[in-house]
Design an enzyme around this catalytic site. Structure first.
Site, mmCIF file in Angstrom:
data_model
loop_
_atom_site.group_PDB
_atom_site.id
_atom_site.type_symbol
_atom_site.label_atom_id
_atom_site.label_comp_id
_atom_site.label_asym_id
_atom_site.label_seq_id
_atom_site.Cartn_x
_atom_site.Cartn_y
_atom_site.Cartn_z
ATOM 1 C CG HIS A 210 -2.077 -0.901 1.130
ATOM 2 N ND1 HIS A 210 -2.007 -2.216 1.533
ATOM 3 C CD2 HIS A 210 -3.338 -0.715 0.666
ATOM 4 C CE1 HIS A 210 -3.184 -2.796 1.322
ATOM 5 N NE2 HIS A 210 -4.001 -1.910 0.798
ATOM 6 C CE LYS B 217 -3.946 -0.573 4.767
ATOM 7 N NZ LYS B 217 -5.238 0.055 5.146
#
Length: 234
Positions: free
Chosen positions: A132, A136
């Site tokens: 990600h 995040k």
């Protein structure tokens, strides 16, 4: 339908865009927790904030009889409390770690695959890789944990471990954070004679936003606690 957006970051803005394309109105949007006045005209709330705020935001919505769709991860140690509050108040709550329609189908594929492999599980090592963007906060992703828990529920492995040396009864989850990566999840079942690999890659946030709005449309006049399985009928 009037939608309150709680958490107005990149995901919140994507939700706003998709909501308007689907002819909905935005009655409220903010990065701060709402109050009863700000929720007054909302038919549904969509909550994508941060782990520290999610519980309070969801609770406020339920207390004000506003159905709430939540996609914030990293707060699930309090999930049972929200379930209790929702039942007590006869509220409406839908949670998913990932609202992508493709990913929810991917969950089912992974669940079925691990179930079919269970009789031969001693021969397979299992690894999950998730990638990600650097913003995040939680690690591993909520999506990776759902994938791992589905495998554990099918008794292929007993637990999971993050980025460390594992035993044969563990699922190794590798988490990476890279610039501008929306989301990649890969599940690898590996034996001495073969590999089975399944992969989901999101190219942008619109798939998550679309799924969240579809979920909001679905729960509007319902009562109870739901997931994307009910929304998609899977």
């Amino acid at each position: 339908m009037n939608i309150a957006i709680i958490g107005y970051g990149k995901m919140g803005k994507s939700i706003e865009k998709i909501a308007k394309i689907r002819n909905h109105q935005i009655s409220f949007f903010s990065n701060k927790s709402p109050c009863n006045i700000s929720l007054k005209n909302a038919d549904v709330a969509v909550e994508f904030s941060c782990p520290d705020s999610a519980f309070n935001n969801i609770n406020i919505c339920i207390e004000n009889n506003i159905p709430v769709v939540c996609g914030t991860t990293g707060w699930l140690e309090k999930f049972h409390l929200i379930k209790d509050i929702c039942k007590k108040k006869n509220g409406t709550f839908l949670y998913s770690s990932n609202f992508s329609i493709g990913m929810n189908i991917f969950y089912e594929i992974n669940h079925k695959l691990s179930k079919l492999l269970f009789p031969y599980s001693i021969n397979y090592e299992i690894k999950i890789e998730e990638i990600h963007h650097k913003e995040k906060m939680d690690r591993p992703s909520g999506t990776a944990l759902v994938l791992a828990k589905n495998i554990i529920n099918n008794k292929m492995k007993k637990t999971w471990i993050l980025d460390k040396k594992k035993t044969k009864n563990q699922i190794l989850i590798i988490s990476k954070r890279l610039d501008n990566e929306t989301g990649i999840h890969r599940v690898l079942y590996q034996s001495k004679i073969e590999n089975i690999e399944i992969k989901h890659q999101a190219y942008n946030r619109e798939g998550f936003a679309t799924g969240a709005i579809i979920a909001a449309e679905w729960i509007k006049d319902k009562k109870g606690i739901f997931s994307m399985k009910e929304v998609l009928g899977i």
